[in-house]
Scaffold this motif. Structure first.
Motif, PDB file in Angstrom:
ATOM      1  N   LEU A  47       0.809  -1.214   0.000  1.00 54.42           N
ATOM      2  CA  LEU A  47       0.000   0.000   0.000  1.00 54.42           C
ATOM      3  C   LEU A  47       0.843   1.264   0.000  1.00 54.42           C
ATOM      4  CD1 LEU A  47      -2.709  -1.015   2.621  1.00 54.42           C
ATOM      5  CD2 LEU A  47      -2.997  -0.838   0.136  1.00 54.42           C
ATOM      6  N   GLY A  48       2.087   1.159   0.486  1.00 56.22           N
ATOM      7  CA  GLY A  48       2.925   2.342   0.627  1.00 56.22           C
ATOM      8  C   GLY A  48       2.422   3.254   1.724  1.00 56.22           C
ATOM      9  N   ASP A  49       1.754   2.641   2.716  1.00 54.02           N
ATOM     10  CA  ASP A  49       1.113   3.430   3.773  1.00 54.02           C
ATOM     11  C   ASP A  49       0.973   2.566   5.020  1.00 54.02           C
ATOM     12  OD1 ASP A  49      -0.235   5.507   5.030  1.00 54.02           O
ATOM     13  OD2 ASP A  49      -2.114   5.192   3.951  1.00 54.02           O
ATOM     14  N   GLY A  50       1.156   3.163   6.183  1.00 60.09           N
ATOM     15  CA  GLY A  50       0.985   2.449   7.438  1.00 60.09           C
ATOM     16  C   GLY A  50       2.119   1.475   7.684  1.00 60.09           C
ATOM     17  N   GLY A  51       1.874   0.584   8.618  1.00 62.34           N
ATOM     18  CA  GLY A  51       2.870  -0.410   8.980  1.00 62.34           C
ATOM     19  C   GLY A  51       2.178  -1.690   9.419  1.00 62.34           C
ATOM     20  N   PRO A  52       2.952  -2.672   9.854  1.00 58.88           N
ATOM     21  CA  PRO A  52       2.366  -3.952  10.255  1.00 58.88           C
ATOM     22  C   PRO A  52       1.296  -3.831  11.337  1.00 58.88           C
ATOM     23  CG  PRO A  52       4.758  -4.105  10.174  1.00 58.88           C
ATOM     24  CD  PRO A  52       4.407  -2.666   9.957  1.00 58.88           C
ATOM     25  N   ARG A  53       1.507  -2.971  12.297  1.00 63.93           N
ATOM     26  CA  ARG A  53       0.515  -2.831  13.379  1.00 63.93           C
ATOM     27  C   ARG A  53      -0.813  -2.274  12.870  1.00 63.93           C
ATOM     28  NH1 ARG A  53       2.634  -3.202  18.768  1.00 63.93           N
ATOM     29  NH2 ARG A  53       4.878  -3.515  18.693  1.00 63.93           N
ATOM     30  N   GLN A  54      -0.738  -1.320  11.963  1.00 68.07           N
ATOM     31  CA  GLN A  54      -1.968  -0.750  11.407  1.00 68.07           C
ATOM     32  C   GLN A  54      -2.722  -1.792  10.586  1.00 68.07           C
ATOM     33  OE1 GLN A  54       1.015   0.772  11.305  1.00 68.07           O
ATOM     34  NE2 GLN A  54       0.706   2.714  12.331  1.00 68.07           N
ATOM     35  N   VAL A  55      -1.990  -2.579   9.796  1.00 67.32           N
ATOM     36  CA  VAL A  55      -2.619  -3.632   9.005  1.00 67.32           C
ATOM     37  C   VAL A  55      -3.223  -4.678   9.937  1.00 67.32           C
ATOM     38  CG1 VAL A  55      -2.191  -5.518   7.370  1.00 67.32           C
ATOM     39  CG2 VAL A  55      -1.177  -3.252   6.979  1.00 67.32           C
ATOM     40  N   GLY A  56      -2.493  -5.055  10.981  1.00 69.46           N
ATOM     41  CA  GLY A  56      -3.012  -6.027  11.943  1.00 69.46           C
ATOM     42  C   GLY A  56      -4.284  -5.545  12.615  1.00 69.46           C
ATOM     43  N   ARG A  57      -4.333  -4.281  12.934  1.00 76.33           N
ATOM     44  CA  ARG A  57      -5.531  -3.711  13.566  1.00 76.33           C
ATOM     45  C   ARG A  57      -6.727  -3.763  12.605  1.00 76.33           C
ATOM     46  NH1 ARG A  57      -8.117  -3.262  18.161  1.00 76.33           N
ATOM     47  NH2 ARG A  57      -9.276  -1.333  18.343  1.00 76.33           N
ATOM     48  N   VAL A  58      -6.497  -3.421  11.353  1.00 78.88           N
ATOM     49  CA  VAL A  58      -7.571  -3.498  10.361  1.00 78.88           C
ATOM     50  C   VAL A  58      -8.065  -4.937  10.243  1.00 78.88           C
ATOM     51  CG1 VAL A  58      -8.092  -3.343   7.891  1.00 78.88           C
ATOM     52  CG2 VAL A  58      -6.895  -1.467   9.032  1.00 78.88           C
ATOM     53  N   MET A  59      -7.141  -5.877  10.161  1.00 84.74           N
ATOM     54  CA  MET A  59      -7.538  -7.276  10.024  1.00 84.74           C
ATOM     55  C   MET A  59      -8.302  -7.759  11.249  1.00 84.74           C
ATOM     56  SD  MET A  59      -6.755  -8.092   6.986  1.00 84.74           S
ATOM     57  CE  MET A  59      -7.164  -9.827   7.095  1.00 84.74           C
ATOM     58  N   ALA A  60      -7.901  -7.308  12.423  1.00 85.82           N
ATOM     59  CA  ALA A  60      -8.594  -7.702  13.652  1.00 85.82           C
ATOM     60  C   ALA A  60     -10.012  -7.158  13.699  1.00 85.82           C
ATOM     61  CB  ALA A  60      -7.806  -7.221  14.876  1.00 85.82           C
ATOM     62  N   LEU A  61     -10.196  -5.938  13.235  1.00 86.82           N
ATOM     63  CA  LEU A  61     -11.512  -5.297  13.307  1.00 86.82           C
ATOM     64  C   LEU A  61     -12.433  -5.652  12.149  1.00 86.82           C
ATOM     65  CD1 LEU A  61     -10.489  -1.724  14.497  1.00 86.82           C
ATOM     66  CD2 LEU A  61     -11.597  -3.531  15.845  1.00 86.82           C
ATOM     67  N   TYR A  62     -11.871  -5.802  10.945  1.00 84.20           N
ATOM     68  CA  TYR A  62     -12.707  -5.930   9.751  1.00 84.20           C
ATOM     69  C   TYR A  62     -12.392  -7.155   8.893  1.00 84.20           C
ATOM     70  CZ  TYR A  62     -13.023  -0.966  10.929  1.00 84.20           C
ATOM     71  OH  TYR A  62     -13.181   0.225  11.583  1.00 84.20           O
ATOM     72  N   GLY A  63     -11.454  -7.972   9.297  1.00 89.64           N
ATOM     73  CA  GLY A  63     -10.939  -9.042   8.457  1.00 89.64           C
ATOM     74  C   GLY A  63     -11.891 -10.170   8.129  1.00 89.64           C
ATOM     75  N   SER A  64     -13.015 -10.266   8.807  1.00 92.08           N
ATOM     76  CA  SER A  64     -13.923 -11.387   8.536  1.00 92.08           C
ATOM     77  C   SER A  64     -14.520 -11.340   7.132  1.00 92.08           C
ATOM     78  CB  SER A  64     -15.047 -11.414   9.568  1.00 92.08           C
ATOM     79  OG  SER A  64     -15.871 -10.269   9.446  1.00 92.08           O
ATOM     80  N   ALA A  65     -14.449 -10.195   6.470  1.00 93.20           N
ATOM     81  CA  ALA A  65     -15.022 -10.041   5.133  1.00 93.20           C
ATOM     82  C   ALA A  65     -14.095 -10.567   4.033  1.00 93.20           C
ATOM     83  CB  ALA A  65     -15.338  -8.568   4.875  1.00 93.20           C
ATOM     84  N   VAL A  66     -12.871 -10.947   4.397  1.00 97.38           N
ATOM     85  CA  VAL A  66     -11.873 -11.385   3.419  1.00 97.38           C
ATOM     86  C   VAL A  66     -11.209 -12.662   3.928  1.00 97.38           C
ATOM     87  CG1 VAL A  66     -11.449  -9.015   2.616  1.00 97.38           C
ATOM     88  CG2 VAL A  66     -10.054  -9.968   4.474  1.00 97.38           C
ATOM     89  N   PRO A  67     -10.375 -13.295   3.112  1.00 98.80           N
ATOM     90  CA  PRO A  67      -9.638 -14.478   3.587  1.00 98.80           C
ATOM     91  C   PRO A  67      -8.539 -14.064   4.581  1.00 98.80           C
ATOM     92  CG  PRO A  67      -9.095 -14.012   1.292  1.00 98.80           C
ATOM     93  CD  PRO A  67     -10.173 -13.049   1.689  1.00 98.80           C
ATOM     94  N   TRP A  68      -8.941 -13.841   5.825  1.00101.97           N
ATOM     95  CA  TRP A  68      -8.069 -13.310   6.880  1.00101.97           C
ATOM     96  C   TRP A  68      -6.852 -14.182   7.148  1.00101.97           C
ATOM     97  CZ3 TRP A  68      -7.746 -16.813  10.790  1.00101.97           C
ATOM     98  CH2 TRP A  68      -8.806 -17.732  10.909  1.00101.97           C
ATOM     99  N   TRP A  69      -6.967 -15.480   6.904  1.00 96.22           N
ATOM    100  CA  TRP A  69      -5.869 -16.407   7.187  1.00 96.22           C
ATOM    101  C   TRP A  69      -4.697 -16.215   6.226  1.00 96.22           C
ATOM    102  CZ3 TRP A  69     -10.657 -17.442   5.335  1.00 96.22           C
ATOM    103  CH2 TRP A  69     -10.753 -17.922   4.027  1.00 96.22           C
ATOM    104  N   ARG A  70      -4.880 -15.430   5.169  1.00 93.73           N
ATOM    105  CA  ARG A  70      -3.804 -15.192   4.213  1.00 93.73           C
ATOM    106  C   ARG A  70      -2.953 -13.968   4.552  1.00 93.73           C
ATOM    107  NH1 ARG A  70      -7.646 -16.069  -0.942  1.00 93.73           N
ATOM    108  NH2 ARG A  70      -8.173 -18.243  -0.527  1.00 93.73           N
ATOM    109  N   VAL A  71      -3.294 -13.236   5.605  1.00 98.52           N
ATOM    110  CA  VAL A  71      -2.490 -12.109   6.082  1.00 98.52           C
ATOM    111  C   VAL A  71      -1.961 -12.539   7.446  1.00 98.52           C
ATOM    112  CG1 VAL A  71      -2.435  -9.650   6.635  1.00 98.52           C
ATOM    113  CG2 VAL A  71      -3.952 -10.483   4.820  1.00 98.52           C
ATOM    114  N   VAL A  72      -0.627 -12.681   7.537  1.00 94.46           N
ATOM    115  CA  VAL A  72      -0.020 -13.418   8.644  1.00 94.46           C
ATOM    116  C   VAL A  72       1.157 -12.697   9.280  1.00 94.46           C
ATOM    117  CG1 VAL A  72      -0.722 -15.612   7.577  1.00 94.46           C
ATOM    118  CG2 VAL A  72       1.556 -14.683   7.111  1.00 94.46           C
ATOM    119  N   ARG A  73       1.602 -13.279  10.387  1.00 94.32           N
ATOM    120  CA  ARG A  73       2.813 -12.804  11.053  1.00 94.32           C
ATOM    121  C   ARG A  73       4.034 -13.199  10.239  1.00 94.32           C
ATOM    122  NH1 ARG A  73       2.389 -14.471  17.304  1.00 94.32           N
ATOM    123  NH2 ARG A  73       4.590 -14.747  16.812  1.00 94.32           N
ATOM    124  N   ALA A  74       5.066 -12.398  10.293  1.00 97.94           N
ATOM    125  CA  ALA A  74       6.279 -12.644   9.511  1.00 97.94           C
ATOM    126  C   ALA A  74       7.001 -13.916   9.927  1.00 97.94           C
ATOM    127  CB  ALA A  74       7.220 -11.445   9.622  1.00 97.94           C
TER     128      ALA A  74
END
Length: 131
Positions: A47-74
């Motif tokens: 995205l060229g924006d934010g960082g891992p924590r911001q992405v993790g927060r989005v996935m935690a709050l809104y990730g049920s609408a997408v294949p959440w298991w495909r966005v993971v810890r490094a």
């Protein structure tokens, strides 16, 4: 993050309108092909924006609408509290896994990040890369 804070499993309701950054993160998650993953940091870099924590927060709050298991810890560790659900998805999709050692807590496998990580590049012919 507590179970009350996470919606990655679809247990909670989502607001009618998502913040713009959240929409962008979820759009990237939707692009990840079955059997592949991106880290939280990879998504932020894409995205060229934010960082891992911001992405993790989005996935935690809104990730049920997408294949959440495909966005993971490094490190390839499965999402705490959702390991078995994620593992079911990984096995169904053929996502590369590394079997856990006998010393590992719970003997759960980890993602084989070297093989499972997707760089977002389309493959020749317009299909997603699986290399």
């Amino acid at each position: 993050m507590s179970q009350d804070e996470t919606d990655a499993t679809g247990d909670g309701e989502q607001p009618a309108e998502l913040p713009e950054y959240a929409e962008r993160v979820l759009d990237v998650a939707d692009l990840i092909p079955p059997g592949r993953v991106m880290t939280y940091g990879d998504v932020a870099e894409w995205l060229g924006d934010g960082g891992p924590r911001q992405v993790g927060r989005v996935m935690a709050l809104y990730g049920s609408a997408v294949p959440w298991w495909r966005v993971v810890r490094a490190d390839g560790a499965l999402l705490p509290g959702h390991e078995l659900r994620a593992l079911g998805h990984y096995r169904a999709e053929g996502t590369p896994l590394r079997e856990a050692s006998r010393r590992a807590d719970g003997h759960l496998p980890r993602l084989d990040m070297r093989r499972a990580r997707w760089d977002g590049a389309p493959a020749p012919g317009g299909e997603e890369s699986h290399t």
